[in-house]
Design a protein around this motif. Structure first.
Motif, mmCIF file in Angstrom:
data_model
loop_
_atom_site.group_PDB
_atom_site.id
_atom_site.type_symbol
_atom_site.label_atom_id
_atom_site.label_comp_id
_atom_site.label_asym_id
_atom_site.label_seq_id
_atom_site.Cartn_x
_atom_site.Cartn_y
_atom_site.Cartn_z
ATOM 1 N N UNK A 131 27.399 0.331 -12.310
ATOM 2 C CA UNK A 131 26.099 -0.315 -12.238
ATOM 3 C C UNK A 131 26.169 -1.744 -12.756
ATOM 4 N N UNK A 132 26.905 -1.966 -13.829
ATOM 5 C CA UNK A 132 27.060 -3.319 -14.356
ATOM 6 C C UNK A 132 27.727 -4.230 -13.334
ATOM 7 N N UNK A 133 28.692 -3.693 -12.597
ATOM 8 C CA UNK A 133 29.369 -4.494 -11.577
ATOM 9 C C UNK A 133 28.410 -4.876 -10.458
ATOM 10 N N UNK A 134 27.509 -3.967 -10.084
ATOM 11 C CA UNK A 134 26.506 -4.280 -9.059
ATOM 12 C C UNK A 134 25.592 -5.396 -9.549
ATOM 13 N N UNK A 135 25.193 -5.327 -10.799
ATOM 14 C CA UNK A 135 24.239 -6.299 -11.352
ATOM 15 C C UNK A 135 24.807 -7.706 -11.404
ATOM 16 N N UNK A 136 26.125 -7.846 -11.495
ATOM 17 C CA UNK A 136 26.723 -9.155 -11.707
ATOM 18 C C UNK A 136 27.467 -9.707 -10.496
ATOM 19 N N UNK A 137 27.598 -8.938 -9.433
ATOM 20 C CA UNK A 137 28.420 -9.363 -8.288
ATOM 21 C C UNK A 137 27.781 -10.502 -7.500
ATOM 22 N N UNK A 138 28.632 -11.399 -7.012
ATOM 23 C CA UNK A 138 28.197 -12.431 -6.070
ATOM 24 C C UNK A 138 28.135 -11.861 -4.661
ATOM 25 N N UNK A 139 29.127 -11.043 -4.329
ATOM 26 C CA UNK A 139 29.253 -10.462 -2.984
ATOM 27 C C UNK A 139 29.492 -8.967 -3.137
ATOM 28 N N UNK A 140 28.747 -8.156 -2.390
ATOM 29 C CA UNK A 140 28.908 -6.704 -2.416
ATOM 30 C C UNK A 140 29.287 -6.234 -1.013
ATOM 31 N N UNK A 141 30.456 -5.629 -0.900
ATOM 32 C CA UNK A 141 30.958 -5.112 0.373
ATOM 33 C C UNK A 141 30.941 -3.586 0.254
ATOM 34 N N UNK A 142 30.072 -2.924 1.009
ATOM 35 C CA UNK A 142 29.865 -1.497 0.767
ATOM 36 C C UNK A 142 30.125 -0.639 1.994
ATOM 37 N N UNK A 143 30.412 0.635 1.722
ATOM 38 C CA UNK A 143 30.580 1.647 2.757
ATOM 39 C C UNK A 143 29.268 2.384 2.982
ATOM 40 N N UNK A 144 29.218 3.203 4.026
ATOM 41 C CA UNK A 144 27.988 3.905 4.384
ATOM 42 C C UNK A 144 27.656 5.025 3.400
ATOM 43 N N UNK A 145 28.647 5.571 2.697
ATOM 44 C CA UNK A 145 28.399 6.685 1.793
ATOM 45 C C UNK A 145 28.279 6.243 0.341
ATOM 46 N N UNK A 146 28.265 4.950 0.102
ATOM 47 C CA UNK A 146 28.058 4.457 -1.264
ATOM 48 C C UNK A 146 26.624 4.754 -1.695
ATOM 49 N N UNK A 147 26.338 4.774 -2.998
ATOM 50 C CA UNK A 147 24.974 5.007 -3.476
ATOM 51 C C UNK A 147 24.120 3.757 -3.255
ATOM 52 N N UNK A 148 23.631 3.591 -2.039
ATOM 53 C CA UNK A 148 22.983 2.338 -1.660
ATOM 54 C C UNK A 148 21.657 2.118 -2.369
#
Length: 353
Positions: A131-148
């Motif tokens: 969660x901390x990584x999501x809060x601080x990222x400049x760019x988020x590259x995600x898959x379809x099964x990630x907790x979107x």
């Protein structure tokens, strides 16, 4: 007021798409809403997809495979020109201005790539570090099964890119994903690679880490809760049990036994006396079951299939090994799903919950 109180059973229309659409859809589904998205096929914010040639990266918000996947699984309805009066709640997108290159960390010559295992679809199963990584990222590259649903915690200026792979459907080539991660990191950005489960359990995280390391890009790994143990647990099935089994074997069912690409020794697996957990094996489950029986596993061995674990749409079936593939078909269970084969599949330690 909680989403459960606000949206349960309500017909919700999302008009248009923006950077927060994926997170909004997942939050609404968890809240029990019946979701319709009014957007053209292939809709995205600012155009482009992640598979664009890396020499000219298009770092814009995209929905890509996520919305298509949810529609194919019957979790949302896609339409165009819907009448808002026919819905209980209408939410309109608010597109953000297009960003040509995305945010840049000016004090860094090279950024980092953080590989985050997001666990199952439930954002509550995401680790604190993730969660901390999501809060601080400049760019988020995600898959379809990630907790979107967790993307609601991303920065407002973060670039969110969908590179999901739909089984036997649309996908972004792995080479393009690797190039995308490297290019953004070389531009000084904090890049987050967000996947479901754990990156290193059939998640190709190892390949991505190797590609980044070869390009001189620092990599940080945040492990995730693997569906191989979490999906059975949520269905009341412990993959080990002191009185029944002393280990478990996790295999990929992406290719069936006998396929030239398969490197598994199914005879050894059948004789292992461990719980057998099969990931990515919905389409090949019948062939796998037949091979295990041919290798000596009794036809009446307990088995189970758990689909959409951690999501409101989750479902499961239990049956003897000889019938599990047919029961899964009758039950309408499809990918993503986990199969469990062994004595523990007869257990439901959460019975009565």
């Amino acid at each position: 007021m909680s989403p459960e109180l606000t949206f349960r059973g309500r017909r919700v229309l999302l008009v248009g798409t923006d950077s927060g659409t994926a997170a909004t859809v997942h939050a609404l589904l968890r809240g029990g809403a019946r979701v319709t998205v009014d957007a053209p096929e292939g809709a995205s914010v600012g155009g482009s997809v992640a598979a664009t040639a890396p020499s000219t990266p298009s770092v814009r918000h995209t929905l890509g495979a996520t919305l298509e996947d949810l529609a194919q699984r019957g979790l949302v309805t896609r339409t165009t020109g819907a009448d808002p009066a026919a819905y209980d709640v209408v939410i309109r997108s608010r597109p953000v201005p297009e960003q040509a290159a995305g945010p840049r960390a000016a004090d860094k010559a090279v950024g980092t790539v953080t590989l985050v295992g997001g666990g199952l679809g439930d954002p509550g199963l995401l680790t604190v570090a993730g969660l901390e990584a999501i809060c601080t990222a400049d760019v988020i590259v995600h898959d379809r099964l990630a907790p979107l649903g967790a993307l609601q915690h991303a920065r407002a200026d973060a670039v969110v890119i969908d590179v999901g792979k739909i089984p036997r459907g649309a996908f972004t080539p792995q080479e393009s994903i690797n190039a995308l991660l490297i290019e953004h990191a070389r531009a000084g950005r904090a890049v987050l690679r967000l996947k479901g489960g754990d990156n290193f359990v059939f998640g190709r995280g190892g390949e991505e880490a190797e590609a980044c390391a070869a390009a001189g890009v620092p990599v940080v790994v945040v492990p995730g809760v693997s569906s191989s143990i979490a999906a059975p647990a949520l269905a009341g099935i412990p993959v080990t049990h002191r009185t029944l089994v002393q280990g478990f074997t996790v295999v990929s069912g992406h290719v069936p036994p006998g396929d030239p690409r398969s490197t598994l020794d199914w005879g050894a697996i059948a004789r292992s006396r461990t719980t057998i957990v099969v990931l990515m094996g919905v389409a090949t489950l019948e062939a796998i079951a037949n091979e295990l029986m041919a290798q000596g596993l009794p036809p009446d061995t307990p088995a189970a299939v758990i689909a959409d674990a951690g999501l409101p749409s989750s479902g499961s079936v239990r049956a003897p090994l000889c019938r599990i593939a047919e029961e899964a078909r009758v039950g309408g269970l499809g990918a993503p799903a986990v199969a469990v084969i062994g004595a523990v599949a007869a257990l439901d330690v959460l019975a009565g919950r």
